[in-house]
Design a protein around this motif. Sequence first.
Motif, PDB file in Angstrom:
ATOM      1  N   ILE A 203       1.179  -1.387   0.124  1.00 51.29           N
ATOM      2  CA  ILE A 203       0.330  -0.014   0.106  1.00 51.29           C
ATOM      3  C   ILE A 203       0.790   1.581   0.642  1.00 51.29           C
TER       4      ILE A 203
ATOM      5  N   VAL B 256      -4.719   9.632  -1.075  1.00 51.32           N
ATOM      6  CA  VAL B 256      -5.070   8.605  -1.604  1.00 51.32           C
ATOM      7  C   VAL B 256      -4.008   7.358  -1.022  1.00 51.32           C
TER       8      VAL B 256
ATOM      9  N   ARG C 184      -3.659   3.006  -1.819  1.00 47.85           N
ATOM     10  CA  ARG C 184      -3.802   2.635  -3.170  1.00 47.85           C
ATOM     11  C   ARG C 184      -3.566   1.648  -3.238  1.00 47.85           C
ATOM     12  N   ASN C 185      -3.411   0.513  -2.694  1.00 52.14           N
ATOM     13  CA  ASN C 185      -3.326  -0.618  -2.518  1.00 52.14           C
ATOM     14  C   ASN C 185      -2.300  -1.403  -4.424  1.00 52.14           C
ATOM     15  N   ARG C 186      -1.373  -1.353  -4.270  1.00 55.23           N
ATOM     16  CA  ARG C 186      -0.807  -2.459  -5.800  1.00 55.23           C
ATOM     17  C   ARG C 186      -0.792  -3.318  -6.046  1.00 55.23           C
TER      18      ARG C 186
ATOM     19  N   ARG D 102      -5.334  -3.317  -6.256  1.00 60.48           N
ATOM     20  CA  ARG D 102      -5.933  -1.420  -7.526  1.00 60.48           C
ATOM     21  C   ARG D 102      -6.639  -0.817  -7.070  1.00 60.48           C
TER      22      ARG D 102
ATOM     23  N   LEU E 164      -7.938   1.699  -4.307  1.00 63.41           N
ATOM     24  CA  LEU E 164      -7.920   3.057  -3.305  1.00 63.41           C
ATOM     25  C   LEU E 164      -9.067   3.449  -2.772  1.00 63.41           C
TER      26      LEU E 164
ATOM     27  N   TRP F 132     -12.607  -0.823   4.419  1.00 58.32           N
ATOM     28  CA  TRP F 132     -11.600  -0.793   3.799  1.00 58.32           C
ATOM     29  C   TRP F 132     -11.269  -2.601   3.258  1.00 58.32           C
TER      30      TRP F 132
ATOM     31  N   LEU G  51      -9.180  -2.740  -0.050  1.00 60.55           N
ATOM     32  CA  LEU G  51      -7.540  -2.237   0.051  1.00 60.55           C
ATOM     33  C   LEU G  51      -6.557  -2.734   0.755  1.00 60.55           C
TER      34      LEU G  51
ATOM     35  N   TRP H 126      -9.795   1.353 -12.409  1.00 57.11           N
ATOM     36  CA  TRP H 126      -9.655   1.002 -11.547  1.00 57.11           C
ATOM     37  C   TRP H 126     -11.461   1.514 -11.658  1.00 57.11           C
TER      38      TRP H 126
ATOM     39  N   GLU I 204     -11.611  10.438  -6.563  1.00 63.26           N
ATOM     40  CA  GLU I 204     -11.517   9.846  -7.050  1.00 63.26           C
ATOM     41  C   GLU I 204     -11.425   9.319  -8.399  1.00 63.26           C
TER      42      GLU I 204
ATOM     43  N   VAL J 153      -7.521   8.831 -10.396  1.00 63.14           N
ATOM     44  CA  VAL J 153      -6.655   8.327 -11.262  1.00 63.14           C
ATOM     45  C   VAL J 153      -6.738   8.506 -12.994  1.00 63.14           C
TER      46      VAL J 153
END
Length: 222
Positions: free
Chosen positions: A37, A47, A49-51, A54, A56, A104, A109, A191, A198, A202
């Motif tokens: 994250i 923001v 963001r979980n890589r 994905r 957010l 979340w 997340l 996303w 939001e 992105v």
Amino acid sequence: MQQEPAAASRLFDFGRTPYLGGPRDRPQPDLTMTPDIEILPIGDSLVFRNRGSRALVLSNPAAAEVLKARLAGRTVAEIAGGIADDPADAPDLEAMIGDTLAAWERAGLFRTDRLEDAFPAPPKAPAPLRASFALAGRGFELRSDCADTFGLMTAFFADYRTFDPVADAAVLRIGAMGEDHAAWLDEAPLWRTGDRDETRFVAMRAGLACLAGGAAIAAVLH
């Protein structure tokens, strides 16, 4: 002087994740595998963001401290006790933090796998608003049916706007999905659906990546 009720909720606002109520012994996110994250600024907000998944979440600095503490392995009770000025506020804070973490988790997340079914297909109707942007041989065409978001995006990218054709330009589409919004790059969803801010975040990242290359874009400061 009589103290206002709900002091905890006045002191600690965890952003757009509402307090949902419910039992305080709710299950907490499984963090056996630590999610990747990152925390990025967008205006006065942040923001998360979980890589990997994905996912957010748009929130704020107070919530960021909660997220960092949870990822560090602290329990909800420990987090609440650490940020409560008055011990009497700790139970209310614990409930708010628990519900926030649960929301979340529902948003993906804390997942370590990629979300697939949460991303919408692009609208079939053509977008009425269009603008092109270019920089050093790179470029994209912005298409939108949302006038407000289109205006914000064109203002942000104003220095790169062009009225000449851009060869092999990517198509960045922003569309309304009921009360929410979504963004696509060459019809691939960027996303899940989200609110206007939001989605703009992105879309801005995607537009900057089209102009400068993905490796050059770390965060959007706007």
